[in-house]
Design an enzyme around this catalytic site. Structure first.
Site, PDB file in Angstrom:
ATOM      1  N   SER B  59       0.876  -1.169   0.000  1.00  0.00           N
ATOM      2  CA  SER B  59       0.000   0.000   0.000  1.00  0.00           C
ATOM      3  C   SER B  59       0.908   1.212   0.000  1.00  0.00           C
ATOM      4  CB  SER B  59      -0.845   0.058   1.272  1.00  0.00           C
ATOM      5  OG  SER B  59      -2.003  -0.709   1.155  1.00  0.00           O
ATOM      6  N   GLU B  66       0.981  18.440  -7.088  1.00  0.00           N
ATOM      7  CA  GLU B  66      -0.306  18.564  -7.784  1.00  0.00           C
ATOM      8  C   GLU B  66      -1.370  17.621  -7.208  1.00  0.00           C
ATOM      9  OE1 GLU B  66       2.614  17.786  -9.099  1.00  0.00           O
ATOM     10  OE2 GLU B  66       3.234  19.544 -10.231  1.00  0.00           O
ATOM     11  N   SER B  67      -1.133  16.940  -6.111  1.00  0.00           N
ATOM     12  CA  SER B  67      -2.071  16.112  -5.330  1.00  0.00           C
ATOM     13  C   SER B  67      -1.490  14.755  -4.961  1.00  0.00           C
ATOM     14  CB  SER B  67      -3.462  16.009  -5.950  1.00  0.00           C
ATOM     15  OG  SER B  67      -4.103  17.275  -5.852  1.00  0.00           O
ATOM     16  N   HIS B  72      -2.736   0.011  -4.116  1.00  0.00           N
ATOM     17  CA  HIS B  72      -2.856  -1.134  -3.208  1.00  0.00           C
ATOM     18  C   HIS B  72      -2.803  -2.378  -4.083  1.00  0.00           C
ATOM     19  CE1 HIS B  72      -3.952   1.739  -0.147  1.00  0.00           C
ATOM     20  NE2 HIS B  72      -4.837   2.247  -0.979  1.00  0.00           N
ATOM     21  N   CYS B  87      -4.095  18.141  -9.767  1.00  0.00           N
ATOM     22  CA  CYS B  87      -4.698  19.469  -9.795  1.00  0.00           C
ATOM     23  C   CYS B  87      -3.975  20.329 -10.818  1.00  0.00           C
ATOM     24  CB  CYS B  87      -4.582  20.125  -8.433  1.00  0.00           C
ATOM     25  SG  CYS B  87      -5.574  19.237  -7.250  1.00  0.00           S
TER      26      CYS B  87
END
Lengths: 143, 143
Positions: B59, B66-67, B72, B87
């Protein structure tokens, strides 16, 4: 040995509009809320990473044994965008969502849940034979 | 001073079915692929955190300016579940998605894009007056 699942994960996407900027520009508080939300939902926190933007806003992820929570805030727009992705049946992503709703004081909240890792499709497209699809149990000890 | 946006972010959700287990059980390779995917999409990596499950699976999140990107994996089921949330208009989340598609060798891939942070709603529910909604520019220097 565990209950068979119809989906491995549950992914809740939440948009918080109209949040007071004094709440979502407080980066350390946002990090705390995210960790508290994870704990409140019953998750086990593995790691928490947050990036504080200059001059304002935060992007962060809380990796949990059961998957993750993420947040991005735009204090200048009163907006925060959250994801809660959980696996297994011991954690309820909506508890984390509700906890954050209470803390972020949005004037409007929109949320929905997407199933992730649907067992039927996993079985259909797998290269190997798959019997029951179950919750992953993390083993203790040496890898 | 930047182009007005109709949404702050673009969120691509991808399910990779039928991945060869030798690929998705290789935790360090998965972490590398995720970082490479972020770079390939034009993103600036802030931090990368990965949790390796015992006995298998990973994970992880790559926080980008930008985010974020998350993954997973369930090697036992040949399944990997990926999110790419970007973003602004300098990064294309589908480039990261395509890069991972190539690397994970899934027999079946399902993906879709969800707009995040819709400007009209942000404006509608904000407590303050909001003029143009623009790409966030990170400033250099002291906060």
């Amino acid at each position: 040995m565990g209950i068979e699942l119809s989906t491995l994960g549950r992914h809740v996407l939440i948009e918080f509009y109209g949040c007071p900027s004094e709440v979502i520009e407080n980066n350390s508080m946002i990090e705390r809320f995210m960790n508290e939300a994870a704990e409140y939902s019953g998750a086990t926190i593995v790691e928490s990473v947050f990036h504080h933007f200059n001059p304002y806003g935060v992007s962060g992820a809380v990796i949990i044994e059961e998957s993750h929570l993420t947040i991005h805030t735009w204090p200048e727009y009163g907006f925060a965008s959250v994801d809660v992705y959980t696996c297994g049946d011991s954690v309820n992503p909506w508890k984390a969502a509700d906890y954050l709703s209470e803390k972020l004081h949005a004037t409007k909240t929109e949320s929905f849940e997407i199933p992730r890792g649907m067992a039927d499709k996993i079985r259909q497209f797998a290269e190997q034979e798959i019997d029951q699809i179950k919750v992953k149990i993390e083993l203790e000890g040496v890898k």
